[in-house]
Design a protein around this motif. Structure first.
Motif, PDB file in Angstrom:
ATOM      1  N   ASP A  58       3.701 -13.037  -0.008  1.00  0.00           N
ATOM      2  CA  ASP A  58       3.782 -14.039  -1.075  1.00  0.00           C
ATOM      3  C   ASP A  58       2.510 -14.857  -1.223  1.00  0.00           C
ATOM      4  OD1 ASP A  58       6.321 -13.448  -1.952  1.00  0.00           O
ATOM      5  OD2 ASP A  58       7.296 -14.756  -0.505  1.00  0.00           O
ATOM      6  N   SER A  59       1.524 -14.600  -0.386  1.00  0.00           N
ATOM      7  CA  SER A  59       0.318 -15.423  -0.377  1.00  0.00           C
ATOM      8  C   SER A  59      -0.482 -15.260  -1.663  1.00  0.00           C
ATOM      9  CB  SER A  59      -0.558 -15.042   0.814  1.00  0.00           C
ATOM     10  OG  SER A  59      -1.804 -15.687   0.751  1.00  0.00           O
ATOM     11  N   LEU A  60      -1.121 -16.352  -2.085  1.00  0.00           N
ATOM     12  CA  LEU A  60      -1.987 -16.320  -3.271  1.00  0.00           C
ATOM     13  C   LEU A  60      -3.464 -16.411  -2.911  1.00  0.00           C
ATOM     14  CD1 LEU A  60      -0.132 -18.544  -5.921  1.00  0.00           C
ATOM     15  CD2 LEU A  60      -0.134 -16.070  -5.679  1.00  0.00           C
ATOM     16  N   ALA A  61      -3.793 -16.210  -1.653  1.00  0.00           N
ATOM     17  CA  ALA A  61      -5.192 -16.295  -1.254  1.00  0.00           C
ATOM     18  C   ALA A  61      -5.982 -15.113  -1.795  1.00  0.00           C
ATOM     19  CB  ALA A  61      -5.283 -16.337   0.274  1.00  0.00           C
ATOM     20  N   GLY A  62      -7.304 -15.295  -1.898  1.00  0.00           N
ATOM     21  CA  GLY A  62      -8.182 -14.207  -2.303  1.00  0.00           C
ATOM     22  C   GLY A  62      -8.156 -13.932  -3.796  1.00  0.00           C
ATOM     23  N   PRO A  63      -8.193 -12.649  -4.195  1.00  0.00           N
ATOM     24  CA  PRO A  63      -8.242 -12.294  -5.616  1.00  0.00           C
ATOM     25  C   PRO A  63      -7.054 -12.834  -6.417  1.00  0.00           C
ATOM     26  CG  PRO A  63      -8.756 -10.386  -4.252  1.00  0.00           C
ATOM     27  CD  PRO A  63      -8.293 -11.459  -3.332  1.00  0.00           C
ATOM     28  N   ARG A  64      -5.899 -12.900  -5.783  1.00  0.00           N
ATOM     29  CA  ARG A  64      -4.737 -13.448  -6.493  1.00  0.00           C
ATOM     30  C   ARG A  64      -5.004 -14.878  -6.934  1.00  0.00           C
ATOM     31  NH1 ARG A  64       0.584 -11.741  -2.912  1.00  0.00           N
ATOM     32  NH2 ARG A  64       0.964  -9.670  -3.839  1.00  0.00           N
ATOM     33  N   ARG A  65      -5.496 -15.693  -6.015  1.00  0.00           N
ATOM     34  CA  ARG A  65      -5.779 -17.091  -6.346  1.00  0.00           C
ATOM     35  C   ARG A  65      -6.819 -17.186  -7.448  1.00  0.00           C
ATOM     36  NH1 ARG A  65      -3.439 -21.521  -6.556  1.00  0.00           N
ATOM     37  NH2 ARG A  65      -2.569 -21.148  -4.481  1.00  0.00           N
ATOM     38  N   GLN A 104      -9.230  -2.745  -2.395  1.00  0.00           N
ATOM     39  CA  GLN A 104      -8.043  -2.421  -3.176  1.00  0.00           C
ATOM     40  C   GLN A 104      -8.344  -2.202  -4.665  1.00  0.00           C
ATOM     41  OE1 GLN A 104      -5.157  -5.554  -4.051  1.00  0.00           O
ATOM     42  NE2 GLN A 104      -6.505  -7.054  -3.079  1.00  0.00           N
ATOM     43  N   ARG A 105      -9.638  -2.211  -5.022  1.00  0.00           N
ATOM     44  CA  ARG A 105      -9.991  -2.052  -6.431  1.00  0.00           C
ATOM     45  C   ARG A 105      -9.468  -0.738  -6.998  1.00  0.00           C
ATOM     46  NH1 ARG A 105     -16.060  -1.580  -7.076  1.00  0.00           N
ATOM     47  NH2 ARG A 105     -15.529   0.333  -5.949  1.00  0.00           N
ATOM     48  N   ASP A 106      -9.607   0.353  -6.254  1.00  0.00           N
ATOM     49  CA  ASP A 106      -9.165   1.654  -6.758  1.00  0.00           C
ATOM     50  C   ASP A 106      -7.676   1.635  -7.071  1.00  0.00           C
ATOM     51  OD1 ASP A 106     -11.725   2.106  -6.044  1.00  0.00           O
ATOM     52  OD2 ASP A 106     -11.350   3.882  -4.827  1.00  0.00           O
ATOM     53  N   ALA A 107      -6.879   1.077  -6.149  1.00  0.00           N
ATOM     54  CA  ALA A 107      -5.431   1.045  -6.348  1.00  0.00           C
ATOM     55  C   ALA A 107      -5.059   0.197  -7.557  1.00  0.00           C
ATOM     56  CB  ALA A 107      -4.741   0.513  -5.094  1.00  0.00           C
ATOM     57  N   VAL A 108      -5.720  -0.955  -7.723  1.00  0.00           N
ATOM     58  CA  VAL A 108      -5.403  -1.839  -8.851  1.00  0.00           C
ATOM     59  C   VAL A 108      -5.778  -1.181 -10.175  1.00  0.00           C
ATOM     60  CG1 VAL A 108      -5.915  -4.065  -9.926  1.00  0.00           C
ATOM     61  CG2 VAL A 108      -5.626  -3.909  -7.449  1.00  0.00           C
ATOM     62  N   LEU A 128      -2.067 -12.931 -15.217  1.00  0.00           N
ATOM     63  CA  LEU A 128      -0.846 -13.255 -14.474  1.00  0.00           C
ATOM     64  C   LEU A 128      -0.087 -11.997 -14.070  1.00  0.00           C
ATOM     65  CD1 LEU A 128       0.419 -16.322 -16.546  1.00  0.00           C
ATOM     66  CD2 LEU A 128      -0.561 -16.363 -14.255  1.00  0.00           C
ATOM     67  N   VAL A 129       0.006 -11.034 -14.975  1.00  0.00           N
ATOM     68  CA  VAL A 129       0.755  -9.813 -14.673  1.00  0.00           C
ATOM     69  C   VAL A 129       0.074  -9.022 -13.565  1.00  0.00           C
ATOM     70  CG1 VAL A 129       1.422  -7.565 -15.614  1.00  0.00           C
ATOM     71  CG2 VAL A 129       1.892  -9.639 -16.914  1.00  0.00           C
ATOM     72  N   LEU A 130      -1.241  -8.851 -13.642  1.00  0.00           N
ATOM     73  CA  LEU A 130      -1.936  -8.100 -12.599  1.00  0.00           C
ATOM     74  C   LEU A 130      -1.933  -8.858 -11.277  1.00  0.00           C
ATOM     75  CD1 LEU A 130      -2.772  -6.129 -14.817  1.00  0.00           C
ATOM     76  CD2 LEU A 130      -5.058  -6.092 -13.828  1.00  0.00           C
ATOM     77  N   ALA A 131      -2.076 -10.185 -11.313  1.00  0.00           N
ATOM     78  CA  ALA A 131      -2.038 -10.961 -10.073  1.00  0.00           C
ATOM     79  C   ALA A 131      -0.688 -10.837  -9.386  1.00  0.00           C
ATOM     80  CB  ALA A 131      -2.345 -12.427 -10.362  1.00  0.00           C
ATOM     81  N   ALA A 132       0.385 -10.784 -10.171  1.00  0.00           N
ATOM     82  CA  ALA A 132       1.725 -10.731  -9.590  1.00  0.00           C
ATOM     83  C   ALA A 132       2.119  -9.332  -9.167  1.00  0.00           C
ATOM     84  CB  ALA A 132       2.742 -11.293 -10.595  1.00  0.00           C
ATOM     85  N   TRP A 133       1.787  -8.321  -9.964  1.00  0.00           N
ATOM     86  CA  TRP A 133       2.366  -7.000  -9.746  1.00  0.00           C
ATOM     87  C   TRP A 133       1.370  -5.886  -9.412  1.00  0.00           C
ATOM     88  CZ3 TRP A 133       4.890  -9.870 -13.792  1.00  0.00           C
ATOM     89  CH2 TRP A 133       6.214 -10.223 -13.485  1.00  0.00           C
ATOM     90  N   ALA A 134       0.087  -6.183  -9.367  1.00  0.00           N
ATOM     91  CA  ALA A 134      -0.873  -5.115  -9.091  1.00  0.00           C
ATOM     92  C   ALA A 134      -1.777  -5.403  -7.908  1.00  0.00           C
ATOM     93  CB  ALA A 134      -1.739  -4.851 -10.337  1.00  0.00           C
TER      94      ALA A 134
END
Length: 669
Positions: A87-94, A232-236, A71-77
């Motif tokens: 605000d979208s949750l599509a893709g890796p966030r979802r 975006q893997r490197d940034a995360v 949850l923390v990485l999905a929201a803030w990373a």
């Protein structure tokens, strides 16, 4: 995760880490004899409880870490997919939110098993015993440990429901915050480390748990979905690395404090508990080396060798699983410093047991000013606030920007005063007398917020924190959303802030909340946070330098300050003239039964409440007047510049309107 076209089975790694945690905890407890049936006439909760409780706790801890980390990485990373809204949750966030919902359900199930088996373990009755439901009800309603585990379970369920229903990243952020909050009650379930050190034992364990679940959970999230992050893997990974470094420091610091309280001396390292502590230190060292390898070698090579991180992370996660097993074994092993269920040997020890920390020596003014009674939670908070502020100032200086020195001094003084109020005389003696408590109250609610507000921390953070270009929700973006949120617009209104500031006094002191704040550690922590935050909100709403909701004109704000002062004086007079003793049960538990003396001390506290806020309030009034004058000057300068640019067009237009309204005079005959 994907590595050179081959998928690394992240779920298999996670299951393996959980299995290692269960196995390590059971093996260590078995070697230590903790899984054997009790002898000597002690009640046996049964083999199901003896073996099932540590296994369920290991699964519980791994699932908790996974839920929080996802949850923390999905929201803030993690950033939204290209072309999608922020605000979208599509893709890796979802994907991460769905995984968090599943792990949240596992966490909730394990928490329920832990709750039931802990009730059996404490009572000595197996859960299959007839009438166990009565034992379970008593455990969850009457014992602090049972209530804490039940609250944690309810928060886990709430976080899981919010995660399952989330459609925007803000909802995911709330779910992550609730999940992290669900971890805190678990600190009440550890060893007390002796009642005289209960406060710091609980606080250090709470800090330890927060750091651990963020650290372990973030790595779990990367192992599970790192291969789906794409460009975006490197940034995360870099963002997680920064978080992991901070968590490592927090886990190490809190672990040292916690181990010192429970071991008591270096010689205790030779005990079974000491060997487990040493094993955990070794595991922490290995994880620190792995983290260093990530930062120095793996992360710079992510573009050319994407499989390097996956390999090290998988091994690191298994080591973390073993560390979780060690932690479970520690929580089920007897500490060298015994848990004091027996009667205290002296009156001083009895009072220390009630306070949760060693009782201070008899009160004198010199001791009040010089005594140091460490409160690890607020010491970490105060020093952390100071450290982050200084880091922001240093970042601005390296960029060539200047930050006003007076603001740095205000903030530093505020942090140091907060540390003294919670760790010095006010903290040590604050629950031993009403008047002493009121000194701490006034300092937390008026003096400390006044200094902190003029440090302008929000402005510094907005200047120092970098803006994220990938539209993810970073610290700066989160802060901007909070400042401009509807909640901030409502509570930041000076009228609402004044109502919260003054109304909280009545609600707190004339309800059972005052007794709970004196008699329980959780209540005392909430009280301290409440005083600090409401005081900060009130001062910020009146004279804050930071951005926020639009404030009313200065005359109206000055009127609000005067009305607040009048209410504060009325509150102090009510205490000075009151004949009813507040929280009499607490004073009786301290052995103070002289009602006349207690009422006299309470009336002194009313006098302190009336008079202690005068100087800060006067300074607030001066700050309002200065701001008023400065605002008028700025308005005058702006109008003068406008007149110079347009040849005083506004004044000429005004005179023309007046001339048009004036009737034309006719010449006299």
């Amino acid at each position: 995760m994907h590595a050179e076209g081959r998928a690394v089975p992240g779920r298999l790694v996670l299951v393996s880490a959980g299995a290692v945690a269960v196995a390590v905890s059971l093996v260590l407890l078995g070697v230590g004899g903790a899984l054997s049936a009790p002898t000597g006439g002690l009640l046996d909760p049964g083999a199901l409880t003896r073996y099932g409780l540590p296994a369920a706790r290991a699964v519980h801890d791994v699932a908790a870490s996974a839920t929080v980390g996802l949850l923390v990485l999905a929201a803030w990373a993690v950033a939204p997919d290209p072309g999608k809204s922020a605000d979208s949750l599509a893709g890796p966030r979802r994907l991460m939110v769905r995984a968090a919902t599943v792990s949240g359900l596992v966490w909730a199930g394990a928490a329920l098993v832990v709750l039931v088996l802990t009730a059996a373990d404490v009572s000595g009755f197996p859960p299959t015993t007839s009438g166990f439901s009565v034992v379970f009800f008593s455990f969850t309603s009457q014992l602090e440990l049972g209530r804490a585990l039940l609250v944690s379970l309810l928060l886990v369920l709430l976080a899981t429901v919010v995660s399952a229903l989330a459609t925007r990243v803000v909802a995911v952020a709330w779910a992550g915050a609730i999940a992290l909050l669900a971890v805190l009650p678990l600190s009440l379930g550890g060893h007390s480390a002796g009642a005289a050190n209960h406060m710091n034992a609980v606080d250090s364990l709470a800090l330890h748990l927060v750091g651990a679940v963020l650290w372990v959970g973030g790595l779990i999230a990367l192992v599970l979905v790192g291969g789906r992050l794409g460009a975006q893997r490197d940034a995360v990974v870099r963002r997680y690395s920064t978080l992991a470094g901070a968590c490592f420091a927090l886990v190490a610091l809190s672990g040292v404090v916690n181990a010192a309280l429970r071991l008591g001396s270096f010689s205790a390292l030779g005990t079974t508990y000491g060997f487990l502590v040493l094993g955990k230190v070794v595991a922490l060292g290995l994880l620190g080396v792995a983290g260093w390898a990530h930062r120095r070698r793996t992360i710079p090579r992510l573009g050319s060798d994407p499989s390097a991180f996956a390999r090290i992370a998988a091994v690191e996660l298994v080591v973390m699983g073993a560390t979780v097993g060690l932690a479970v074994a520690l929580s089920r092993s007897a500490t060298p410093v015994p848990e004091t269920d027996t009667a205290p040997a002296s009156e001083v020890e009895r009072i220390g047991t009630l306070l949760g920390h060693p009782a201070p020596p008899p009160f004198t003014l010199e001791r009040y000013l010089t005594v140091f009674s460490p409160d690890i939670l607020w010491l970490v908070v105060a020093l952390g606030m100071l450290g982050l502020y200084v880091a922001g100032v240093v970042r601005l200086a390296r960029r060539g920007d200047r930050w006003p020195v007076q603001r740095l001094l205000f903030w530093a003084l505020g942090c140091l005063m907060l540390a003294w109020v919670t760790n010095g005389g006010p903290g040590a003696y604050g629950r031993l007398g009403f008047s002493l408590h009121m000194v701490q109250h006034m300092a937390l609610m008026v003096a400390v917020p006044f200094l902190l507000v003029f440090g302008a921390p929000i402005t510094l953070a907005l200047r120092a924190l970098p803006a994220r270009k990938d539209h993810s929700l970073g610290p700066r973006e989160t802060l901007l959303r909070l400042v401009h949120s509807r909640f901030a617009r409502v509570t930041g209104n000076p009228v609402v802030a004044a109502v919260i500031f003054t109304g909280g006094l009545t609600v707190f002191y004339y309800t059972p909340l005052f007794y709970l704040a004196l008699s329980t550690h959780t209540g005392h922590v909430i009280m301290t946070a409440h005083f600090l935050l409401t005081g900060y909100l009130f001062v910020w709403a009146l004279v804050g330098l930071d951005p926020g909701p639009e404030r009313p004109p200065y005359p109206f704000r000055l009127l609000i300050l005067l009305m607040t002062l009048a209410f504060h004086a009325f509150f102090g007079i009510a205490l000075m003239s009151g004949a009813k003793l507040l929280a009499p049960q607490w004073w009786a538990s301290l052995g103070r039964t002289d009602t006349v003396a207690l009422l006299a001390d309470q009336q002194r506290g009313g006098g302190i409440a009336w008079g202690a806020g005068d100087l800060p309030s006067l300074m607030l009034g001066v700050a309002l007047l200065v701001g008023w004058i400065r605002s008028d000057r700025q308005t005058s300068k702006r109008l003068d510049r406008q007149a110079d640019r347009d040849d005083d067009a506004e004044l000429k237009a005004y005179n023309a309107r007046l001339a048009a309204l004036t009737p034309e005079r006719r010449p006299e005959a």
